[in-house]
Design a protein around this motif. Sequence first.
Motif, PDB file in Angstrom:
ATOM      1  N   ALA A  77       0.810  -1.213   0.000  1.00  0.00           N
ATOM      2  CA  ALA A  77       0.000   0.000   0.000  1.00  0.00           C
ATOM      3  C   ALA A  77       0.846   1.267   0.000  1.00  0.00           C
ATOM      4  CB  ALA A  77      -0.931   0.006   1.214  1.00  0.00           C
ATOM      5  N   LEU A  78       2.099   1.160   0.434  1.00  0.00           N
ATOM      6  CA  LEU A  78       2.967   2.339   0.469  1.00  0.00           C
ATOM      7  C   LEU A  78       3.440   2.775  -0.918  1.00  0.00           C
ATOM      8  CD1 LEU A  78       5.197   1.585   3.593  1.00  0.00           C
ATOM      9  CD2 LEU A  78       3.501   3.416   3.376  1.00  0.00           C
ATOM     10  N   LEU A  79       3.487   1.855  -1.898  1.00  0.00           N
ATOM     11  CA  LEU A  79       4.023   2.219  -3.221  1.00  0.00           C
ATOM     12  C   LEU A  79       3.234   3.338  -3.879  1.00  0.00           C
ATOM     13  CD1 LEU A  79       6.022   1.724  -5.558  1.00  0.00           C
ATOM     14  CD2 LEU A  79       4.413   0.013  -6.435  1.00  0.00           C
ATOM     15  N   PRO A  80       1.899   3.213  -4.065  1.00  0.00           N
ATOM     16  CA  PRO A  80       1.179   4.321  -4.700  1.00  0.00           C
ATOM     17  C   PRO A  80       1.095   5.559  -3.829  1.00  0.00           C
ATOM     18  CG  PRO A  80      -0.347   2.610  -3.986  1.00  0.00           C
ATOM     19  CD  PRO A  80       1.028   2.052  -3.815  1.00  0.00           C
ATOM     20  N   GLU A  81       1.227   5.411  -2.516  1.00  0.00           N
ATOM     21  CA  GLU A  81       1.157   6.571  -1.627  1.00  0.00           C
ATOM     22  C   GLU A  81       2.454   7.370  -1.646  1.00  0.00           C
ATOM     23  OE1 GLU A  81       0.864   7.534   3.149  1.00  0.00           O
ATOM     24  OE2 GLU A  81      -0.137   5.753   2.363  1.00  0.00           O
ATOM     25  N   LEU A  82       3.584   6.686  -1.561  1.00  0.00           N
ATOM     26  CA  LEU A  82       4.870   7.385  -1.478  1.00  0.00           C
ATOM     27  C   LEU A  82       5.335   7.914  -2.832  1.00  0.00           C
ATOM     28  CD1 LEU A  82       6.847   4.962   0.884  1.00  0.00           C
ATOM     29  CD2 LEU A  82       5.553   7.006   1.507  1.00  0.00           C
ATOM     30  N   ILE A  98     -15.324  -2.268  -4.584  1.00  0.00           N
ATOM     31  CA  ILE A  98     -14.185  -2.931  -5.212  1.00  0.00           C
ATOM     32  C   ILE A  98     -14.646  -4.090  -6.092  1.00  0.00           C
ATOM     33  CG2 ILE A  98     -12.147  -4.350  -4.741  1.00  0.00           C
ATOM     34  CD1 ILE A  98     -11.682  -2.566  -2.261  1.00  0.00           C
ATOM     35  N   VAL A  99     -15.508  -4.950  -5.561  1.00  0.00           N
ATOM     36  CA  VAL A  99     -15.890  -6.141  -6.325  1.00  0.00           C
ATOM     37  C   VAL A  99     -16.821  -5.810  -7.488  1.00  0.00           C
ATOM     38  CG1 VAL A  99     -15.586  -7.648  -4.339  1.00  0.00           C
ATOM     39  CG2 VAL A  99     -17.854  -6.689  -4.818  1.00  0.00           C
ATOM     40  N   SER A 100     -17.428  -4.615  -7.469  1.00  0.00           N
ATOM     41  CA  SER A 100     -18.263  -4.210  -8.598  1.00  0.00           C
ATOM     42  C   SER A 100     -17.469  -3.447  -9.656  1.00  0.00           C
ATOM     43  CB  SER A 100     -19.433  -3.342  -8.111  1.00  0.00           C
ATOM     44  OG  SER A 100     -18.961  -2.164  -7.477  1.00  0.00           O
ATOM     45  N   ASN A 101     -16.185  -3.265  -9.407  1.00  0.00           N
ATOM     46  CA  ASN A 101     -15.298  -2.577 -10.339  1.00  0.00           C
ATOM     47  C   ASN A 101     -14.798  -3.591 -11.370  1.00  0.00           C
ATOM     48  OD1 ASN A 101     -13.057  -1.401 -11.620  1.00  0.00           O
ATOM     49  ND2 ASN A 101     -12.514  -0.219  -9.804  1.00  0.00           N
ATOM     50  N   ARG A 102     -15.119  -3.386 -12.626  1.00  0.00           N
ATOM     51  CA  ARG A 102     -14.755  -4.362 -13.650  1.00  0.00           C
ATOM     52  C   ARG A 102     -13.245  -4.534 -13.781  1.00  0.00           C
ATOM     53  NH1 ARG A 102     -13.152  -1.678 -18.241  1.00  0.00           N
ATOM     54  NH2 ARG A 102     -13.702   0.534 -18.374  1.00  0.00           N
ATOM     55  N   VAL A 135      -5.074   1.115 -11.296  1.00  0.00           N
ATOM     56  CA  VAL A 135      -6.432   0.837 -10.823  1.00  0.00           C
ATOM     57  C   VAL A 135      -6.649   1.496  -9.462  1.00  0.00           C
ATOM     58  CG1 VAL A 135      -8.089  -0.979 -10.261  1.00  0.00           C
ATOM     59  CG2 VAL A 135      -6.446  -1.326 -12.112  1.00  0.00           C
ATOM     60  N   LEU A 136      -5.655   1.459  -8.580  1.00  0.00           N
ATOM     61  CA  LEU A 136      -5.760   2.095  -7.268  1.00  0.00           C
ATOM     62  C   LEU A 136      -5.883   3.610  -7.401  1.00  0.00           C
ATOM     63  CD1 LEU A 136      -4.848  -0.750  -6.363  1.00  0.00           C
ATOM     64  CD2 LEU A 136      -3.433   0.365  -4.638  1.00  0.00           C
ATOM     65  N   HIS A 141      -8.508   6.957   0.164  1.00  0.00           N
ATOM     66  CA  HIS A 141      -7.319   6.165  -0.144  1.00  0.00           C
ATOM     67  C   HIS A 141      -7.450   4.819   0.550  1.00  0.00           C
ATOM     68  CE1 HIS A 141      -5.023   9.212  -2.313  1.00  0.00           C
ATOM     69  NE2 HIS A 141      -5.575  10.068  -1.491  1.00  0.00           N
ATOM     70  N   ARG A 142      -7.818   3.815  -0.233  1.00  0.00           N
ATOM     71  CA  ARG A 142      -8.102   2.478   0.294  1.00  0.00           C
ATOM     72  C   ARG A 142      -7.103   1.467  -0.252  1.00  0.00           C
ATOM     73  NH1 ARG A 142     -14.380   2.213  -1.413  1.00  0.00           N
ATOM     74  NH2 ARG A 142     -13.373   2.300  -3.459  1.00  0.00           N
ATOM     75  N   GLU A 143      -5.848   1.897  -0.349  1.00  0.00           N
ATOM     76  CA  GLU A 143      -4.844   1.035  -0.960  1.00  0.00           C
ATOM     77  C   GLU A 143      -4.706  -0.303  -0.242  1.00  0.00           C
ATOM     78  OE1 GLU A 143      -3.710   5.287  -1.852  1.00  0.00           O
ATOM     79  OE2 GLU A 143      -4.314   4.165  -0.078  1.00  0.00           O
ATOM     80  N   GLY A 144      -4.768  -0.271   1.100  1.00  0.00           N
ATOM     81  CA  GLY A 144      -4.617  -1.510   1.848  1.00  0.00           C
ATOM     82  C   GLY A 144      -5.707  -2.512   1.530  1.00  0.00           C
ATOM     83  N   LEU A 145      -6.965  -2.062   1.585  1.00  0.00           N
ATOM     84  CA  LEU A 145      -8.085  -2.956   1.292  1.00  0.00           C
ATOM     85  C   LEU A 145      -8.074  -3.387  -0.163  1.00  0.00           C
ATOM     86  CD1 LEU A 145     -10.666  -4.356   2.175  1.00  0.00           C
ATOM     87  CD2 LEU A 145     -11.915  -2.236   1.733  1.00  0.00           C
TER      88      LEU A 145
END
Length: 480
Positions: free
Chosen positions: A144-149, A238-242, A359-360, A370-374
């Motif tokens: 989760a830190l990659l897209p945040e940092l 998330i699960v409804s995201n194609r 996608v994130l 920001h729901r990178e972890g989930l």
Amino acid sequence: MLPRVTSSSVPDIAAPARATPPWRYAIGMFGTSIPINMVKGSMILYYVDILGLDVRAYGIVMAIYAVIDAVDNPVLGYLSDRTRTRFGRRRPWLVVGAPLLAASMIAFFSAPTSLKGLGLVMWFAVFAIACEAFDSMINANYGALLPELFQHERRRAVANGLRQGFQLAALVLSLAVTPLLTTKVFGTEETTGGFRTTAIIYGIIAVVVIVYMALGARESPRYSTNIRPPLWSSIWSIVSNRLFWTVGLVGACYGIAMAIVLAGIQLYVKYSLGLPVSEALYLQAVVILIAVGGLAVWTRIVARKGALWAWRLAFAVLAISFVALFFATDLVTALLAGVLVGAGWSGMLATNDLITARVLDADAAAHGQHREGLFLSAFGFFGRLNSIVTGLALTSLGVFFGYNSGDDPGANPGFAFRVYLCVYPFLFAAVGAIAARFVRVPQPTADQPGESPSPLSEPSRLPDPVNDAPVSDDEDPVDR
């Protein structure tokens, strides 16, 4: 649950965060990769071939392992996203998880040699699942830190290339060097003491590296607001995201192929090539070193042609490499095939996480959270298919070729592991290569000097880049 803090102790979202050096973040991959790859790379040799665990029991445990893994990943990611401490959201989980993972790995490779039957199965199951749970805890937060940092694709590609380089360096140790340490330096091919000693050494290295990385990660204050994403609505979103399904399933084809290879390469060398297990060192080393050297090449391809184009090419190279490996008859021809495997693997390492990160980014822009972890943990559901498929693939060797364990290897274990290591991965990589041609992902964030995305502190509905914005074409350029 990690401690909750009041809004007064949350950093001001306007305050700038100090940049984390890409190498400081990337080195964490060295620590996170060592334990789980020793577990995955040596569990069949240790439990099935040496201790005599039946492959059917192995397959059942791996199925249970995968189900638990699929459940705990979203939970851990959700808790990480909701964590609020003065040390950040991700760092406390990393510092706590590292020693727990190391201890579980050491216990996994310390099974009493007197254990047989159900006792051996239970020991294997308990500590395999413990290793999985703590590995999930660490990687949900580290990933989760990659897209945040690193918020732009060019800088993100550099950080990702560095961390994949560190991962490959860890693989040299945890995969290529491990057979030498466990069966020659600290033990033999018939004993288990060398595995325990090697696990202790690797565990110490992993804890030191992960903690060092975590203490140097500068999480963005704008992400640590009082807004906490709700669980069920977040999961449904998330699960409804194609793109979650298309990118996840195609990426799983790559993950499954490499999981099978990493799990079976030592027995491929032993049975298919007729060589001592310790000589797996040379094949693994060639694959990993080619993958390390290829990262710089693939990173340049990403910069010129875009992540999507490079991702598709890497899939094709990986699929072709397994054909070459199938026809290898000795160490020399296996090494030549290993060059191709390393090239394809390097391309997937350099590009797969960049596709996921797009996608994130789109999800954060669309929903203001920001729901990178989930999100990454939900993507981990597809990765957890690896365990089910590798278990089924190994079990199939008993059905089709009579290989049930080291005590009952069947009439032709050499051909059995040639099918396991080459045919099965080829089928998955080929399906992935074809499916990748039909995947479209949102455009990456533009790389402008000094540009910083505006904080998204309200969960207002923004234009949804996943469903509303144009997606990249086949050229997939980084800049328009």
